[in-house]
Motif scaffolding. Sequence first.
Motif, PDB file in Angstrom:
ATOM      1  N   ALA A 111      14.306  -2.146   6.110  1.00 49.66           N
ATOM      2  CA  ALA A 111      13.377  -1.003   6.131  1.00 49.66           C
ATOM      3  C   ALA A 111      13.979   0.242   6.765  1.00 49.66           C
ATOM      4  O   ALA A 111      13.342   1.281   6.804  1.00 49.66           O
ATOM      5  N   LYS A 112      15.199   0.135   7.266  1.00 47.60           N
ATOM      6  CA  LYS A 112      15.849   1.288   7.911  1.00 47.60           C
ATOM      7  C   LYS A 112      16.329   2.286   6.862  1.00 47.60           C
ATOM      8  O   LYS A 112      16.431   1.956   5.680  1.00 47.60           O
ATOM      9  N   ALA A 113      16.631   3.486   7.316  1.00 48.68           N
ATOM     10  CA  ALA A 113      17.084   4.554   6.422  1.00 48.68           C
ATOM     11  C   ALA A 113      18.335   4.126   5.651  1.00 48.68           C
ATOM     12  O   ALA A 113      19.217   3.465   6.198  1.00 48.68           O
ATOM     13  N   GLY A 114      18.355   4.488   4.378  1.00 46.92           N
ATOM     14  CA  GLY A 114      19.494   4.179   3.533  1.00 46.92           C
ATOM     15  C   GLY A 114      20.043   5.428   2.877  1.00 46.92           C
ATOM     16  O   GLY A 114      19.800   6.542   3.340  1.00 46.92           O
ATOM     17  N   SER A 115      20.753   5.243   1.804  1.00 50.71           N
ATOM     18  CA  SER A 115      21.319   6.376   1.071  1.00 50.71           C
ATOM     19  C   SER A 115      20.195   7.250   0.533  1.00 50.71           C
ATOM     20  O   SER A 115      19.140   6.736   0.148  1.00 50.71           O
ATOM     21  N   PRO A 116      20.418   8.560   0.494  1.00 56.68           N
ATOM     22  CA  PRO A 116      19.372   9.453  -0.018  1.00 56.68           C
ATOM     23  C   PRO A 116      18.947   9.080  -1.434  1.00 56.68           C
ATOM     24  O   PRO A 116      19.760   8.675  -2.266  1.00 56.68           O
ATOM     25  N   GLY A 117      17.668   9.197  -1.663  1.00 60.29           N
ATOM     26  CA  GLY A 117      17.097   8.899  -2.968  1.00 60.29           C
ATOM     27  C   GLY A 117      15.761   9.599  -3.100  1.00 60.29           C
ATOM     28  O   GLY A 117      15.474  10.564  -2.386  1.00 60.29           O
ATOM     29  N   GLU A 118      14.940   9.080  -3.981  1.00 61.16           N
ATOM     30  CA  GLU A 118      13.594   9.617  -4.186  1.00 61.16           C
ATOM     31  C   GLU A 118      12.640   8.428  -4.165  1.00 61.16           C
ATOM     32  O   GLU A 118      12.477   7.743  -5.175  1.00 61.16           O
ATOM     33  N   PHE A 119      12.050   8.167  -2.997  1.00 62.22           N
ATOM     34  CA  PHE A 119      11.260   6.967  -2.779  1.00 62.22           C
ATOM     35  C   PHE A 119       9.766   7.261  -2.750  1.00 62.22           C
ATOM     36  O   PHE A 119       9.337   8.364  -2.430  1.00 62.22           O
ATOM     37  N   ALA A 120       8.972   6.231  -3.064  1.00 61.68           N
ATOM     38  CA  ALA A 120       7.515   6.320  -3.013  1.00 61.68           C
ATOM     39  C   ALA A 120       6.967   4.956  -2.603  1.00 61.68           C
ATOM     40  O   ALA A 120       7.670   3.942  -2.674  1.00 61.68           O
ATOM     41  N   LEU A 121       5.720   4.933  -2.167  1.00 59.24           N
ATOM     42  CA  LEU A 121       5.017   3.695  -1.842  1.00 59.24           C
ATOM     43  C   LEU A 121       3.965   3.431  -2.902  1.00 59.24           C
ATOM     44  O   LEU A 121       3.303   4.351  -3.376  1.00 59.24           O
ATOM     45  N   VAL A 122       3.804   2.140  -3.254  1.00 58.75           N
ATOM     46  CA  VAL A 122       2.818   1.740  -4.255  1.00 58.75           C
ATOM     47  C   VAL A 122       2.075   0.522  -3.731  1.00 58.75           C
ATOM     48  O   VAL A 122       2.685  -0.402  -3.199  1.00 58.75           O
ATOM     49  N   SER A 123       0.776   0.528  -3.908  1.00 59.28           N
ATOM     50  CA  SER A 123      -0.058  -0.597  -3.496  1.00 59.28           C
ATOM     51  C   SER A 123      -0.265  -1.534  -4.680  1.00 59.28           C
ATOM     52  O   SER A 123      -0.408  -1.091  -5.814  1.00 59.28           O
ATOM     53  N   ALA A 168       8.869  20.529   4.605  1.00 60.70           N
ATOM     54  CA  ALA A 168       7.505  20.011   4.520  1.00 60.70           C
ATOM     55  C   ALA A 168       7.417  18.853   3.533  1.00 60.70           C
ATOM     56  O   ALA A 168       8.159  18.781   2.570  1.00 60.70           O
ATOM     57  N   GLY A 169       6.496  17.947   3.799  1.00 60.12           N
ATOM     58  CA  GLY A 169       6.201  16.886   2.851  1.00 60.12           C
ATOM     59  C   GLY A 169       7.267  15.832   2.685  1.00 60.12           C
ATOM     60  O   GLY A 169       7.424  15.278   1.614  1.00 60.12           O
ATOM     61  N   ASN A 170       8.012  15.512   3.739  1.00 54.83           N
ATOM     62  CA  ASN A 170       9.067  14.517   3.625  1.00 54.83           C
ATOM     63  C   ASN A 170       8.547  13.087   3.766  1.00 54.83           C
ATOM     64  O   ASN A 170       9.253  12.141   3.482  1.00 54.83           O
ATOM     65  N   TYR A 171       7.300  12.925   4.206  1.00 54.22           N
ATOM     66  CA  TYR A 171       6.741  11.596   4.421  1.00 54.22           C
ATOM     67  C   TYR A 171       5.583  11.310   3.474  1.00 54.22           C
ATOM     68  O   TYR A 171       4.880  12.209   3.034  1.00 54.22           O
ATOM     69  N   GLU A 172       5.415  10.025   3.174  1.00 53.06           N
ATOM     70  CA  GLU A 172       4.273   9.559   2.389  1.00 53.06           C
ATOM     71  C   GLU A 172       3.615   8.452   3.199  1.00 53.06           C
ATOM     72  O   GLU A 172       4.293   7.687   3.891  1.00 53.06           O
ATOM     73  N   PHE A 173       2.294   8.352   3.119  1.00 57.84           N
ATOM     74  CA  PHE A 173       1.537   7.354   3.862  1.00 57.84           C
ATOM     75  C   PHE A 173       0.658   6.573   2.905  1.00 57.84           C
ATOM     76  O   PHE A 173       0.097   7.140   1.966  1.00 57.84           O
ATOM     77  N   LEU A 174       0.542   5.252   3.133  1.00 59.75           N
ATOM     78  CA  LEU A 174      -0.273   4.411   2.267  1.00 59.75           C
ATOM     79  C   LEU A 174      -0.845   3.260   3.087  1.00 59.75           C
ATOM     80  O   LEU A 174      -0.111   2.568   3.798  1.00 59.75           O
ATOM     81  N   ALA A 175      -2.145   3.052   2.970  1.00 59.91           N
ATOM     82  CA  ALA A 175      -2.798   1.940   3.655  1.00 59.91           C
ATOM     83  C   ALA A 175      -2.462   0.627   2.962  1.00 59.91           C
ATOM     84  O   ALA A 175      -2.343   0.575   1.735  1.00 59.91           O
ATOM     85  N   ALA A 176      -2.322  -0.420   3.748  1.00 63.97           N
ATOM     86  CA  ALA A 176      -2.128  -1.756   3.179  1.00 63.97           C
ATOM     87  C   ALA A 176      -3.371  -2.113   2.370  1.00 63.97           C
ATOM     88  O   ALA A 176      -4.490  -1.804   2.779  1.00 63.97           O
TER      89      ALA A 176
END
Length: 125
Positions: A76-88, A25-33
């Motif tokens: 933008a394609k999948a890369g090495s595993p990490g801990e990513f987030a989106l920021v506006s 669960a919770g593998n995706y994050e969503f953020l509006a432009a």
Amino acid sequence: MRQKLLISALLVSLPGLATSGAAFAGNYEFLAAPQTDLNRVFRLDKTTGEVGACQYGLKEGSPIGVTLCYPPGDGAKAGSPGEFALVSSHHTQEGGVFRVDLRTGQMSICYVYNESSVACTAPAK
């Protein structure tokens, strides 16, 4: 007696089932432009850093629109595993978002390129 044993076995296995389901669960994050006249939402796979985007589009001759999605493209394609987030950036004219690697502090800027795919700049620090 047999029914009691079955119920006991189910109760013992339930915590394990709940834990294994939570791992997915919770593998995706969503953020509006941040751009105020753009209805685009970016999607990030928090483990691989893959970024895609979708937005609402008008469909000619129909009162109901369509969902237009842009697949991951250059950078933008999948890369090495990490801990990513989106920021506006909160800049009202910015159509892209920042992809940040929370482990390394590197950042990329991701945006829809040529209305065909999502592109991200090379990570920098």
